[in-house]
Design a protein around this motif. Structure first.
Motif, PDB file in Angstrom:
ATOM      1  N   LYS A 173      79.167   5.174  76.192  1.00  0.00           N
ATOM      2  CA  LYS A 173      80.264   5.064  75.226  1.00  0.00           C
ATOM      3  C   LYS A 173      79.791   4.399  73.939  1.00  0.00           C
ATOM      4  O   LYS A 173      80.278   4.699  72.845  1.00  0.00           O
ATOM      5  N   TYR A 174      78.821   3.507  74.065  1.00  0.00           N
ATOM      6  CA  TYR A 174      78.345   2.748  72.904  1.00  0.00           C
ATOM      7  C   TYR A 174      77.132   3.388  72.229  1.00  0.00           C
ATOM      8  O   TYR A 174      76.952   3.259  71.016  1.00  0.00           O
ATOM      9  N   LEU A 175      76.302   4.067  73.006  1.00  0.00           N
ATOM     10  CA  LEU A 175      75.070   4.629  72.447  1.00  0.00           C
ATOM     11  C   LEU A 175      75.332   5.983  71.798  1.00  0.00           C
ATOM     12  O   LEU A 175      75.746   6.922  72.468  1.00  0.00           O
ATOM     13  N   LYS A 176      75.087   6.058  70.503  1.00  0.00           N
ATOM     14  CA  LYS A 176      75.301   7.294  69.767  1.00  0.00           C
ATOM     15  C   LYS A 176      74.006   8.102  69.680  1.00  0.00           C
ATOM     16  O   LYS A 176      72.910   7.536  69.636  1.00  0.00           O
ATOM     17  N   PRO A 177      74.094   9.429  69.627  1.00  0.00           N
ATOM     18  CA  PRO A 177      72.893  10.267  69.514  1.00  0.00           C
ATOM     19  C   PRO A 177      72.029   9.861  68.320  1.00  0.00           C
ATOM     20  O   PRO A 177      72.552   9.520  67.252  1.00  0.00           O
ATOM     21  N   GLU A 178      70.744   9.852  68.530  1.00  0.00           N
ATOM     22  CA  GLU A 178      69.744   9.576  67.491  1.00  0.00           C
ATOM     23  C   GLU A 178      69.645   8.109  67.096  1.00  0.00           C
ATOM     24  O   GLU A 178      68.788   7.723  66.312  1.00  0.00           O
ATOM     25  N   GLY A 179      70.503   7.263  67.620  1.00  0.00           N
ATOM     26  CA  GLY A 179      70.481   5.850  67.225  1.00  0.00           C
ATOM     27  C   GLY A 179      69.199   5.134  67.566  1.00  0.00           C
ATOM     28  O   GLY A 179      68.791   4.204  66.872  1.00  0.00           O
ATOM     29  N   GLY A 180      68.545   5.562  68.648  1.00  0.00           N
ATOM     30  CA  GLY A 180      67.316   4.905  69.078  1.00  0.00           C
ATOM     31  C   GLY A 180      66.191   4.982  68.068  1.00  0.00           C
ATOM     32  O   GLY A 180      65.218   4.225  68.149  1.00  0.00           O
ATOM     33  N   LYS A 181      66.315   5.879  67.105  1.00  0.00           N
ATOM     34  CA  LYS A 181      65.278   5.990  66.072  1.00  0.00           C
ATOM     35  C   LYS A 181      65.193   4.731  65.215  1.00  0.00           C
ATOM     36  O   LYS A 181      64.192   4.514  64.524  1.00  0.00           O
ATOM     37  N   GLN A 182      66.253   3.932  65.244  1.00  0.00           N
ATOM     38  CA  GLN A 182      66.285   2.704  64.443  1.00  0.00           C
ATOM     39  C   GLN A 182      65.889   1.473  65.259  1.00  0.00           C
ATOM     40  O   GLN A 182      66.191   0.348  64.878  1.00  0.00           O
TER      41      GLN A 182
END
Length: 310
Positions: free
Chosen positions: A142-151
């Protein structure tokens, strides 16, 4: 000046060694700012007899989901010459760890800290989200958005969550199943702990048993899981860690609760038997015990347990 004239330039395909060291320094400063007890110990080590500070490893926690896992951080460090050193599995914690050995760099005899000292190993853990209950998986996703890990690296340097701050309700529910996952949801990519390289200290702090005694005398709470001094099976890897201090945090639903933050560790790597006759002044890192011990690491992870130490 051409790139061929720059020292170590060929080792860092992602950029310069200076940039890598600056990133690590920013991660360190954020960690110390967020953890007053760790900062107190860090300053104490620095002040005692002008100790020569060097770091054994920096450790982070991630979620293995939607590009947020180990690779979200490791890709940056591997661009700068880090290589996979080994892996560790922790089935009960539903997590795994990869650790990375630093690139070879020239370190002056008086090199210390992150400015011109040895580079630390990088240790990255990931929660195996798919092994959690469906309810816990839904909370995390619910909290983790797609592509966010790139940051990920930017998040580590700023000490800021990539995702929205969780509610106390979600955090508490997740913690009831897996404290490791709950800690990661609240703290994100902020460094979980640093470990000093005791074998690189001089004088008073060059023996981990002396450090243990000193910290106890100063009243710091040390992790007692598996014994205060964690010793590898071969007797060549010695580790102690503090318990994470508990700090008040305001959750997204307005609730303020006290939860574990980060901790600090001391690691001593002894000389391997085959190098016992090498003169002390010639001992290099490769002469010493490398890697990590799964049982010791499992106990050290308990430094962030949610039940406060007595």
């Amino acid at each position: 000046m051409g790139s061929l004239d720059l020292p170590h330039a060929s080792s860092f395909k992602g950029g310069s060694e200076t940039f890598l060291r600056n990133v690590l320094e920013s991660i360190l400063k954020t960690y110390l700012k967020k953890n007053p007890t760790a900062n107190t110990i860090w300053e104490m080590v620095q002040s005692l007899d002008n100790e020569k500070i060097c770091y054994d490893h920096f450790t982070f926690r991630t979620f293995k989901v939607d590009g947020y896992g180990i690779n979200s951080l490791s890709s940056f460090f591997m661009d700068y010459g880090y290589k996979v050193g080994g892996d560790l599995d922790f089935p009960k914690k539903k997590s795994r760890v990869l650790w990375f050995s630093p690139p070879d760099v020239d370190v002056p005899n008086d090199g210390q800290g992150l400015g011109n000292g040895p580079l630390p190993r990088i240790v990255i853990a990931e929660v195996l989200v798919e092994e959690l209950s469906l309810e816990s998986q839904e909370i995390i996703k619910k909290y983790l958005k797609p592509e966010g890990g790139k940051q990920a690296v930017l998040s580590s340097t700023l000490g800021s969550l990539i995702w929205e701050k969780p509610t106390w309700t979600d955090f508490k529910q997740l913690a009831e199943e897996n404290e490791f996952a709950a800690w990661t949801l609240m703290h994100g990519y902020t460094m979980n702990h640093l470990a000093f390289a005791v074998h690189r200290f001089k004088h008073s702090f060059s023996d981990i048993k002396c450090i243990k005694q000193y910290l106890e005398e100063k009243g710091f709470k040390l992790n007692t899981d598996g014994g205060i001094l964690k010793v590898s099976e071969d007797g060549l890897l010695l580790q102690i860690s503090t318990f994470s201090e508990r700090l008040p945090v305001e959750f997204a639903d307005g609730v303020t609760e006290t939860i574990p933050a980060s901790y600090i560790e001391f690691t001593q790597r002894l000389v391997l038997p085959q190098f016992k006759d090498v003169p002390c002044h010639e001992i290099k890192e490769f002469h010493r015990r490398d890697a990590f011990e799964v049982n010791s690491a499992d106990n050290i992870m308990e430094s962030t347990r949610f039940t406060a130490p007595v």
